[in-house]
Motif scaffolding. Structure first.
Motif, PDB file in Angstrom:
ATOM      1  N   GLY A   1      51.735  19.988  -5.287  1.00 31.80           N
ATOM      2  CA  GLY A   1      51.146  18.687  -5.020  1.00 31.80           C
ATOM      3  C   GLY A   1      50.572  18.697  -3.615  1.00 31.80           C
ATOM      4  N   CYS A   2      49.388  18.179  -3.457  1.00 33.74           N
ATOM      5  CA  CYS A   2      48.706  18.229  -2.164  1.00 33.74           C
ATOM      6  C   CYS A   2      49.495  17.508  -1.064  1.00 33.74           C
ATOM      7  CB  CYS A   2      47.296  17.652  -2.292  1.00 33.74           C
ATOM      8  SG  CYS A   2      46.230  18.669  -3.333  1.00 33.74           S
ATOM      9  N   PHE A   3      50.083  16.374  -1.387  1.00 29.70           N
ATOM     10  CA  PHE A   3      50.844  15.624  -0.377  1.00 29.70           C
ATOM     11  C   PHE A   3      52.114  16.369   0.015  1.00 29.70           C
ATOM     12  CE2 PHE A   3      54.282  12.682   0.659  1.00 29.70           C
ATOM     13  CZ  PHE A   3      53.769  12.095   1.807  1.00 29.70           C
ATOM     14  N   TRP A   4      52.905  16.759  -0.963  1.00 28.63           N
ATOM     15  CA  TRP A   4      54.221  17.327  -0.693  1.00 28.63           C
ATOM     16  C   TRP A   4      54.161  18.676   0.001  1.00 28.63           C
ATOM     17  CZ3 TRP A   4      57.821  13.946  -0.803  1.00 28.63           C
ATOM     18  CH2 TRP A   4      57.726  12.868  -1.663  1.00 28.63           C
ATOM     19  N   HIS A   5      53.078  19.409  -0.180  1.00 23.62           N
ATOM     20  CA  HIS A   5      52.959  20.735   0.429  1.00 23.62           C
ATOM     21  C   HIS A   5      51.850  20.782   1.470  1.00 23.62           C
ATOM     22  CE1 HIS A   5      55.847  22.541  -2.384  1.00 23.62           C
ATOM     23  NE2 HIS A   5      55.389  21.614  -3.210  1.00 23.62           N
ATOM     24  N   MET A   6      51.367  19.613   1.872  1.00 24.21           N
ATOM     25  CA  MET A   6      50.404  19.433   2.966  1.00 24.21           C
ATOM     26  C   MET A   6      49.165  20.311   2.818  1.00 24.21           C
ATOM     27  SD  MET A   6      52.924  18.856   6.222  1.00 24.21           S
ATOM     28  CE  MET A   6      51.578  18.546   7.337  1.00 24.21           C
ATOM     29  N   HIS A   7      48.450  20.142   1.724  1.00 23.34           N
ATOM     30  CA  HIS A   7      47.213  20.885   1.516  1.00 23.34           C
ATOM     31  C   HIS A   7      46.221  20.502   2.605  1.00 23.34           C
ATOM     32  CE1 HIS A   7      43.632  21.949  -1.255  1.00 23.34           C
ATOM     33  NE2 HIS A   7      44.002  22.993  -0.546  1.00 23.34           N
ATOM     34  N   LYS A   8      45.734  21.477   3.340  1.00 26.63           N
ATOM     35  CA  LYS A   8      44.858  21.224   4.486  1.00 26.63           C
ATOM     36  C   LYS A   8      43.534  20.584   4.097  1.00 26.63           C
ATOM     37  CE  LYS A   8      46.747  25.054   7.083  1.00 26.63           C
ATOM     38  NZ  LYS A   8      46.510  26.389   7.578  1.00 26.63           N
ATOM     39  N   ASN A   9      43.017  20.919   2.930  1.00 19.43           N
ATOM     40  CA  ASN A   9      41.685  20.456   2.554  1.00 19.43           C
ATOM     41  C   ASN A   9      41.625  19.013   2.091  1.00 19.43           C
ATOM     42  OD1 ASN A   9      40.839  23.024   3.121  1.00 19.43           O
ATOM     43  ND2 ASN A   9      40.905  23.700   1.009  1.00 19.43           N
TER      44      ASN A   9
ATOM     45  N   LYS B   1      50.936   7.525   7.434  1.00 20.11           N
ATOM     46  CA  LYS B   1      50.679   6.757   8.645  1.00 20.11           C
ATOM     47  C   LYS B   1      51.929   6.078   9.183  1.00 20.11           C
ATOM     48  CE  LYS B   1      45.863   5.977   7.590  1.00 20.11           C
ATOM     49  NZ  LYS B   1      44.801   5.023   7.320  1.00 20.11           N
ATOM     50  N   SER B   2      52.921   5.915   8.343  1.00 18.78           N
ATOM     51  CA  SER B   2      54.144   5.250   8.795  1.00 18.78           C
ATOM     52  C   SER B   2      55.340   6.188   8.620  1.00 18.78           C
ATOM     53  CB  SER B   2      54.373   3.968   7.997  1.00 18.78           C
ATOM     54  OG  SER B   2      54.525   4.258   6.635  1.00 18.78           O
ATOM     55  N   HIS B   3      56.408   5.892   9.314  1.00 23.75           N
ATOM     56  CA  HIS B   3      57.663   6.650   9.255  1.00 23.75           C
ATOM     57  C   HIS B   3      57.444   8.131   9.554  1.00 23.75           C
ATOM     58  CE1 HIS B   3      59.531   3.095   7.600  1.00 23.75           C
ATOM     59  NE2 HIS B   3      58.632   3.072   6.635  1.00 23.75           N
ATOM     60  N   LEU B   4      56.646   8.406  10.572  1.00 25.61           N
ATOM     61  CA  LEU B   4      56.310   9.792  10.905  1.00 25.61           C
ATOM     62  C   LEU B   4      57.527  10.622  11.294  1.00 25.61           C
ATOM     63  CD1 LEU B   4      52.914   9.525  12.775  1.00 25.61           C
ATOM     64  CD2 LEU B   4      53.362  10.361  10.478  1.00 25.61           C
TER      65      LEU B   4
ATOM     66  N   LYS C   1      59.944  16.670   7.339  1.00 21.47           N
ATOM     67  CA  LYS C   1      60.200  16.950   5.931  1.00 21.47           C
ATOM     68  C   LYS C   1      59.062  17.765   5.322  1.00 21.47           C
ATOM     69  CE  LYS C   1      61.378  14.688   1.602  1.00 21.47           C
ATOM     70  NZ  LYS C   1      62.439  15.639   1.339  1.00 21.47           N
ATOM     71  N   LEU C   2      57.826  17.325   5.548  1.00 24.72           N
ATOM     72  CA  LEU C   2      56.681  18.014   4.969  1.00 24.72           C
ATOM     73  C   LEU C   2      56.452  19.372   5.630  1.00 24.72           C
ATOM     74  CD1 LEU C   2      54.293  14.956   4.528  1.00 24.72           C
ATOM     75  CD2 LEU C   2      55.720  16.061   2.797  1.00 24.72           C
ATOM     76  N   GLU C   3      56.658  19.459   6.934  1.00 20.14           N
ATOM     77  CA  GLU C   3      56.507  20.743   7.620  1.00 20.14           C
ATOM     78  C   GLU C   3      57.545  21.753   7.130  1.00 20.14           C
ATOM     79  OE1 GLU C   3      56.565  19.739  11.765  1.00 20.14           O
ATOM     80  OE2 GLU C   3      54.442  19.171  11.758  1.00 20.14           O
ATOM     81  N   CYS C   4      58.734  21.264   6.821  1.00 22.79           N
ATOM     82  CA  CYS C   4      59.779  22.134   6.274  1.00 22.79           C
ATOM     83  C   CYS C   4      59.349  22.686   4.918  1.00 22.79           C
ATOM     84  CB  CYS C   4      61.083  21.356   6.153  1.00 22.79           C
ATOM     85  SG  CYS C   4      62.459  22.353   5.556  1.00 22.79           S
ATOM     86  N   ASN C   5      58.708  21.859   4.109  1.00 19.80           N
ATOM     87  CA  ASN C   5      58.200  22.320   2.813  1.00 19.80           C
ATOM     88  C   ASN C   5      57.196  23.455   2.994  1.00 19.80           C
ATOM     89  OD1 ASN C   5      59.704  20.359   1.534  1.00 19.80           O
ATOM     90  ND2 ASN C   5      57.971  19.024   1.096  1.00 19.80           N
ATOM     91  N   VAL C   6      56.290  23.292   3.956  1.00 17.94           N
ATOM     92  CA  VAL C   6      55.262  24.304   4.205  1.00 17.94           C
ATOM     93  C   VAL C   6      55.906  25.616   4.664  1.00 17.94           C
ATOM     94  CG1 VAL C   6      53.288  24.891   5.667  1.00 17.94           C
ATOM     95  CG2 VAL C   6      53.470  22.603   4.678  1.00 17.94           C
TER      96      VAL C   6
END
Length: 122
Positions: A52-60, A66-69, A75-80
């Motif tokens: 999933g683009c959100f969960w694995h931080m697809h660059k493109n 925007k909230s709860h950074l 969390k997302l960086e750990c997934n990557v």
């Protein structure tokens, strides 16, 4: 968060139907491989992950939340980082892997060519 699925997601089901329709046979979520790849082709030593683009931080295409950074960013960086480690482990075992992004599913012909190239290449 408990209702977020890690298996049998809509993008994964679409990719599975597509690949099966192309005539390839595979195993699902093989636990003895690092990262339990979504689709496993043992005889070819190849694995496919559907991300999933959100969960694995697809660059493109992924826009960061925007909230709860303070919660989301680590969390997302750990997934990557985990994704990178899993691909390295697979490569060390002699496996090749392909990541199919959720946004790529929209272009079926292009996706078919990419999958066929990946699976048929030595």
């Amino acid at each position: 968060m408990a209702s977020i699925r890690s298996r049998d997601t809509k993008p994964e089901l679409i990719v599975r139907r597509l690949i099966h329709g192309m005539g390839y046979r595979f195993r699902l979520h093989v636990r003895d491989l690092p990262g339990s790849p979504d689709l496993v082709f043992r005889s070819r030593a190849k694995a496919i992950f559907v991300h999933g683009c959100f969960w694995h931080m697809h660059k493109n295409c992924c826009k960061p939340p925007k909230s709860h950074l303070r919660y989301w960013k680590p969390k997302l960086e750990c997934n990557v980082q985990r994704d990178k480690a899993v691909r390295r482990k697979l490569q060390r075992r002699g496996w090749r892997s392909l990541i199919i992004w959720q946004c790529e599913i929209k272009s079926v012909d292009k996706l078919k060519r990419r999958i066929r190239h990946f699976l048929d290449a030595d």
